[in-house]
Scaffold this active site. Sequence first.
Site, PDB file in Angstrom:
ATOM      1  N   LYS A   1     -14.133  -7.119  -7.992  1.00  0.00           N
ATOM      2  CA  LYS A   1     -14.655  -7.484  -6.510  1.00  0.00           C
ATOM      3  C   LYS A   1     -15.987  -6.988  -6.731  1.00  0.00           C
ATOM      4  O   LYS A   1     -16.581  -6.333  -7.196  1.00  0.00           O
ATOM      5  CB  LYS A   1     -14.380  -6.170  -5.519  1.00  0.00           C
ATOM      6  CG  LYS A   1     -12.615  -5.904  -5.711  1.00  0.00           C
ATOM      7  CD  LYS A   1     -12.158  -4.391  -4.489  1.00  0.00           C
ATOM      8  CE  LYS A   1     -10.792  -4.582  -5.002  1.00  0.00           C
ATOM      9  NZ  LYS A   1      -9.972  -3.486  -2.917  1.00  0.00           N
TER      10      LYS A   1
ATOM     11  N   ASP B   1      -9.182  -0.060 -10.286  1.00  0.00           N
ATOM     12  CA  ASP B   1      -9.499  -0.593  -9.462  1.00  0.00           C
ATOM     13  C   ASP B   1     -10.526   0.153  -9.009  1.00  0.00           C
ATOM     14  O   ASP B   1     -12.252  -0.062  -9.157  1.00  0.00           O
ATOM     15  CB  ASP B   1      -8.481  -0.959  -7.797  1.00  0.00           C
ATOM     16  CG  ASP B   1      -9.761  -1.792  -6.880  1.00  0.00           C
ATOM     17  OD1 ASP B   1     -10.483  -2.099  -6.569  1.00  0.00           O
ATOM     18  OD2 ASP B   1      -8.428  -1.485  -5.385  1.00  0.00           O
TER      19      ASP B   1
ATOM     20  N   ASP C   1      -0.153  -0.203  -4.849  1.00  0.00           N
ATOM     21  CA  ASP C   1      -1.700  -0.016  -5.069  1.00  0.00           C
ATOM     22  C   ASP C   1      -2.116   1.002  -3.882  1.00  0.00           C
ATOM     23  O   ASP C   1      -1.513   1.534  -3.035  1.00  0.00           O
ATOM     24  CB  ASP C   1      -2.607  -1.139  -4.015  1.00  0.00           C
ATOM     25  CG  ASP C   1      -4.142  -0.725  -3.669  1.00  0.00           C
ATOM     26  OD1 ASP C   1      -4.068   0.733  -4.533  1.00  0.00           O
ATOM     27  OD2 ASP C   1      -4.932  -1.731  -3.900  1.00  0.00           O
TER      28      ASP C   1
ATOM     29  N   GLU D   1      -1.780  -0.424  -9.069  1.00  0.00           N
ATOM     30  CA  GLU D   1      -3.247  -0.141  -8.870  1.00  0.00           C
ATOM     31  C   GLU D   1      -3.903   1.101  -8.268  1.00  0.00           C
ATOM     32  O   GLU D   1      -3.402   1.649  -7.825  1.00  0.00           O
ATOM     33  CB  GLU D   1      -4.080  -0.827  -7.468  1.00  0.00           C
ATOM     34  CG  GLU D   1      -4.392  -3.040  -7.612  1.00  0.00           C
ATOM     35  CD  GLU D   1      -4.436  -3.448  -6.734  1.00  0.00           C
ATOM     36  OE1 GLU D   1      -5.650  -2.797  -6.400  1.00  0.00           O
ATOM     37  OE2 GLU D   1      -4.052  -4.530  -6.410  1.00  0.00           O
TER      38      GLU D   1
ATOM     39  N   LYS E   1       0.977  -1.148  -0.131  1.00  0.00           N
ATOM     40  CA  LYS E   1       0.003   0.228   0.055  1.00  0.00           C
ATOM     41  C   LYS E   1       1.091   1.240   0.231  1.00  0.00           C
ATOM     42  O   LYS E   1       1.572   0.987   1.154  1.00  0.00           O
ATOM     43  CB  LYS E   1      -1.104   0.288   1.111  1.00  0.00           C
ATOM     44  CG  LYS E   1      -2.381  -0.854   1.584  1.00  0.00           C
ATOM     45  CD  LYS E   1      -3.188  -0.765   0.218  1.00  0.00           C
ATOM     46  CE  LYS E   1      -4.261  -1.844   0.336  1.00  0.00           C
ATOM     47  NZ  LYS E   1      -5.584  -1.553  -0.797  1.00  0.00           N
TER      48      LYS E   1
END
Length: 372
Positions: free
Chosen positions: A269, A245, A193, A220, A165
């Site tokens: 997702k 995303d 991400d 992402e 992250k």
Amino acid sequence: MLQTSIRSIEIFKLFLPLKEPFVISLGPIKEVQNVVIRLRTADGCTGYGECSPYMTINGESVDTCFAVAQYLARGLRGHDALDIAGCVAMMNRIIYANSSIKSAFDMALHDIAAQQAGLPLYAFLGGKSDKVLTTDMTVSLGPPQKMQADAIRFQRQGFPFIKVKLGETLEADVARIWAIREGIGPDHPLSIDANQGWHTAEAAIAVLQALAPYRIAHCEEPIARHLFMDLARVSAASPIPIMADESCGDEHDAARLIQLRACPQFNIKLGKSSGLHRARKIVDLGAAAGLTLQVGGFMESRLGMTAAAHLALTSDAIRHCDFDTPLMYAEDPVVGGIRYLAQGVIEVPQVPGLGAVMDEQYLRNAEKWVMG
């Protein structure tokens, strides 16, 4: 009444602690706040679904999901559970958006339909069990030393892919990746991400170019999702492949991004797409366009992640899985479901349906609403 008509609907709030806070550029998560749906048909078949609302991404909370679920329940009771397309259309007529809670109902409907067909969910969806699924493990946003230590631990635990992250300043994010590479070496597969944290195309391009030497597989959502028109420019200038995303919620978003040639990869997702019914449309669009796909999730338990794993077996275009959040739980509220094996391997249930149920002790103590 049809034997497969929906007879009763139960809605539960699920609160569970994490081992430690999970931090991304959009803020920290200190505990799981999910909603579980249990549907029963007239012939006694039971289906389970779960959602993990994310206020900063899908605009829902555990409380909004609990309230909206009651509207959806009143509309769906008495409807044929095997008419998934009809149930999805009805939910969309009842209320706009609210993709997270709709995904929980969609999951429960698919669980029932696959049980009725006598097939594991992936087979009911047209998939095969002929590929090995492996999950990454995510390094939470924090100081470089802490992130390095986490990455080393995940590498030693055998995870074949580490996700990091990021999403703050160029200097801070480069320092984090430098520290992680110092810890795990130059060759261990790594992705990043930003969760929209670099905001503008110019800022994202600068960070992505600065990270070029660190052998990163993909990035992402580098920029704010409302700037999707700039994503193609970021992709063209980035030495790291871009994966949409937050900007790729449903099949309409996917079609738009493909038309714009915005990026070569999508992250799918269930909580963004409204469930399996519409997620499969994203898979079909992405596969037809030659994109590389990832299936991930929010903070679902092994129940929700089991549905995601079944989806991951439906297309060769799905090459990445991000199913690590149940490993962050301090407690496991699920019976059955996916199993986490060595080297990050995911074992998917081979029984009819989803193959996962919630442990009754957690539901017994949960706040709930019942119809039927």
